[in-house]
Design a protein around this motif. Structure first.
Motif, mmCIF file in Angstrom:
data_model
loop_
_atom_site.group_PDB
_atom_site.id
_atom_site.type_symbol
_atom_site.label_atom_id
_atom_site.label_comp_id
_atom_site.label_asym_id
_atom_site.label_seq_id
_atom_site.Cartn_x
_atom_site.Cartn_y
_atom_site.Cartn_z
ATOM 1 N N ASP A 71 0.816 -1.212 0.000
ATOM 2 C CA ASP A 71 0.000 0.000 0.000
ATOM 3 C C ASP A 71 0.857 1.272 0.000
ATOM 4 O O ASP A 71 0.364 2.366 0.290
ATOM 5 N N ALA A 72 2.137 1.113 -0.308
ATOM 6 C CA ALA A 72 3.052 2.261 -0.209
ATOM 7 C C ALA A 72 2.737 3.329 -1.246
ATOM 8 O O ALA A 72 2.437 3.030 -2.400
ATOM 9 N N GLU A 73 2.807 4.583 -0.779
ATOM 10 C CA GLU A 73 2.700 5.725 -1.687
ATOM 11 C C GLU A 73 4.080 6.328 -1.946
ATOM 12 O O GLU A 73 4.292 7.023 -2.933
ATOM 13 N N ILE A 74 5.011 6.074 -1.011
ATOM 14 C CA ILE A 74 6.402 6.486 -1.186
ATOM 15 C C ILE A 74 7.261 5.231 -1.114
ATOM 16 O O ILE A 74 7.166 4.460 -0.160
ATOM 17 N N LEU A 75 8.078 5.008 -2.121
ATOM 18 C CA LEU A 75 8.896 3.799 -2.179
ATOM 19 C C LEU A 75 10.363 4.159 -1.998
ATOM 20 O O LEU A 75 10.924 4.939 -2.777
ATOM 21 N N LEU A 76 10.982 3.608 -0.949
ATOM 22 C CA LEU A 76 12.416 3.766 -0.757
ATOM 23 C C LEU A 76 13.124 2.582 -1.401
ATOM 24 O O LEU A 76 12.728 1.429 -1.198
ATOM 25 N N ILE A 77 14.156 2.862 -2.177
ATOM 26 C CA ILE A 77 14.962 1.812 -2.803
ATOM 27 C C ILE A 77 16.382 1.959 -2.286
ATOM 28 O O ILE A 77 16.991 3.031 -2.426
ATOM 29 N N SER A 78 16.891 0.912 -1.673
ATOM 30 C CA SER A 78 18.218 1.037 -1.090
ATOM 31 C C SER A 78 18.893 -0.324 -1.013
ATOM 32 O O SER A 78 18.319 -1.349 -1.423
ATOM 33 N N TYR A 79 20.108 -0.348 -0.469
ATOM 34 C CA TYR A 79 20.909 -1.576 -0.447
ATOM 35 C C TYR A 79 22.015 -1.428 0.596
ATOM 36 O O TYR A 79 22.318 -0.330 1.070
ATOM 37 N N GLY A 80 22.613 -2.560 0.952
ATOM 38 C CA GLY A 80 23.736 -2.544 1.884
ATOM 39 C C GLY A 80 23.366 -1.902 3.212
ATOM 40 O O GLY A 80 22.222 -1.979 3.669
ATOM 41 N N ILE A 81 24.325 -1.269 3.839
ATOM 42 C CA ILE A 81 24.090 -0.679 5.162
ATOM 43 C C ILE A 81 23.015 0.405 5.092
ATOM 44 O O ILE A 81 22.255 0.595 6.054
ATOM 45 N N THR A 82 22.898 1.097 3.974
ATOM 46 C CA THR A 82 21.919 2.178 3.862
ATOM 47 C C THR A 82 20.494 1.650 3.869
ATOM 48 O O THR A 82 19.565 2.370 4.247
ATOM 49 N N ALA A 83 20.308 0.406 3.486
ATOM 50 C CA ALA A 83 18.968 -0.185 3.524
ATOM 51 C C ALA A 83 18.464 -0.300 4.962
ATOM 52 O O ALA A 83 17.249 -0.262 5.208
ATOM 53 N N ARG A 84 19.373 -0.423 5.904
ATOM 54 C CA ARG A 84 18.947 -0.518 7.307
ATOM 55 C C ARG A 84 18.417 0.832 7.792
ATOM 56 O O ARG A 84 17.423 0.891 8.521
ATOM 57 N N SER A 85 19.070 1.913 7.396
ATOM 58 C CA SER A 85 18.554 3.248 7.721
ATOM 59 C C SER A 85 17.232 3.489 7.005
ATOM 60 O O SER A 85 16.311 4.104 7.554
ATOM 61 N N SER A 86 17.143 2.991 5.790
ATOM 62 C CA SER A 86 15.919 3.187 5.012
ATOM 63 C C SER A 86 14.749 2.445 5.650
ATOM 64 O O SER A 86 13.612 2.943 5.664
ATOM 65 N N LEU A 87 15.010 1.245 6.169
ATOM 66 C CA LEU A 87 13.945 0.488 6.830
ATOM 67 C C LEU A 87 13.433 1.242 8.058
ATOM 68 O O LEU A 87 12.211 1.344 8.280
#
Length: 385
Positions: free
Chosen positions: A278-294
């Motif tokens: 149901d997301a209206e904003i999608l974050l796309i990330s990877y590696g260590i930055t994906a943890r901040s994104s989560l």
């Protein structure tokens, strides 16, 4: 050798988990030159390999390291090297050679701040494009981006299996923060770990052609010393391995090298979706930055903003089709990464609309915090309003 992998629950460094994953995958040859922040991989393997009958060599430089693991693989050993920044740059010519010779091997790049010597002890994610385009000519590569110590173990095994299945060099594209992270790692019993080995010839030595592909476009691989005639050259070659520098031979060979990855990309590409339904904003990330994104997704959800995370586990091949599919359901895509916007560019290539793609970028050798991502999104939304 009767040595066992470290089955059980551990509090383990990311670099060490990678090294243990290599051992579990059957890697028995490591050649490398120490460089921060990958050195702990070499250190761990140098201590563990003697128990397994493995060979560890500290080479004179990274060019020789890459050449050595190619040679070891041709002799039948699963092989790996580990490096960072400038070392990866030096390996690129021989990575291209491994592509051309179709030699399975694994290269670990623990990324740091760059270019050049850059920030040797600090995190960076600036080698995304280098991994795909660093060597010369047209080729495909497979690169995994672990986001945890557990994935440093699991994806290292996956990298070896992928290398063996497709006869290719595979890159583990991690970063300093994951490499130097220390957290829980669960190592299963050896009997529970799936190990894949390369296809061996199914014909007599007289009938063997070292570069004649099967239906999956992957040739069977005889090892040096097994009695089969093997001729390897970086020149464009025919199915015998003999140089053939005609346009037809080059088109046939390079097209097959590309196709054996592209036509199997659905089997290769891995990703994780968190609250994307149901997301209206999608974050796309990877590696260590994906943890901040989560964490940023969780903070935004608490404020009633419907955000979701698409985490790239496989950086290359890039999941263009999946991102295009997700883009049709959201009003904004956000790409946090510790570089100037390398994956953001690939996301833009995936889109068939003029959807906004906001980059959250940092270059100073520091992590991107969840709060920085949230503030950048709020700032952008306010401007749009």
């Amino acid at each position: 050798m009767s040595a066992k992998i470290l089955t059980g629950v551990h509090y383990m460094l990311g670099d060490h988990a990678c090294a243990e994953g290599a051992i579990a995958a059957g890697c028995r040859f490591f050649a490398g030159y120490p460089i921060t922040p990958s050195t702990e991989i070499a250190e761990w393997i140098s201590l563990r390999f003697p128990k397994f009958g493995g060979v560890f060599i500290q080479m004179e430089d990274e060019l020789a390291s890459m050449a050595a693991i190619i040679g070891a693989s041709c002799g039948g050993l699963k092989s790996m090297t580990a490096t960072s920044g400038p070392g990866m740059s030096l390996m690129l010519e021989n990575i291209g050679l491994a592509v051309m010779l179709e030699v399975p091997c694994v290269i670990v790049n623990v990324q740091r701040g760059a270019p050049s010597t850059g920030l040797p002890t600090l995190v960076g994610q600036g080698d995304i494009m280098q991994a795909k385009w660093g060597s010369h000519g047209d080729y495909e590569i497979v690169a995994y981006a672990p986001a945890s110590c557990q994935e440093m173990f699991d994806l290292t095994i996956q990298a070896f299996n992928t290398a063996e299945i497709y006869r290719i060099p595979v890159i583990i594209l991690t970063d300093e923060a994951v490499g130097h992270l220390r957290e829980k790692v669960v190592i299963p019993d050896e009997s529970e770990i799936e190990i894949v080995n390369r296809k061996k010839p199914n014909v007599s030595p007289e009938g063997y052609l070292p570069y004649l592909p099967d239906e999956d476009l992957v040739p069977r691989m005889a090892l040096a010393g097994e009695g089969y005639f093997v001729h390897m050259t970086g020149l464009t070659h025919d199915e015998r391995g003999y140089p053939n520098i005609t346009a037809e031979a080059h088109e046939r060979l390079v097209r097959r090298l590309l196709d054996k990855i592209q036509k199997n990309k659905d089997k290769i590409i891995k990703y994780e979706e968190v609250q994307t339904d149901d997301a209206e904003i999608l974050l796309i990330s990877y590696g260590i930055t994906a943890r901040s994104s989560l964490k940023a997704v969780q903070l935004l959800r608490k404020e009633g903003i419907k955000a979701g995370l698409f985490r790239l586990i496989t950086i290359w091949p890039f999941p263009y089709e999946k991102i295009e599919e997700l883009s049709r359901k959201v009003s904004l895509i956000v790409v946090p990464e510790i570089n100037s916007g390398q994956v953001r560019g690939e996301v833009l290539k995936a889109l068939k609309s003029d959807l906004s793609v906001l980059g959250v970028n940092k270059l100073g050798g520091d992590l991107i915090t969840p709060q920085e991502i949230v503030e950048k999104i709020k700032e952008f939304l306010k401007i749009r309003v």
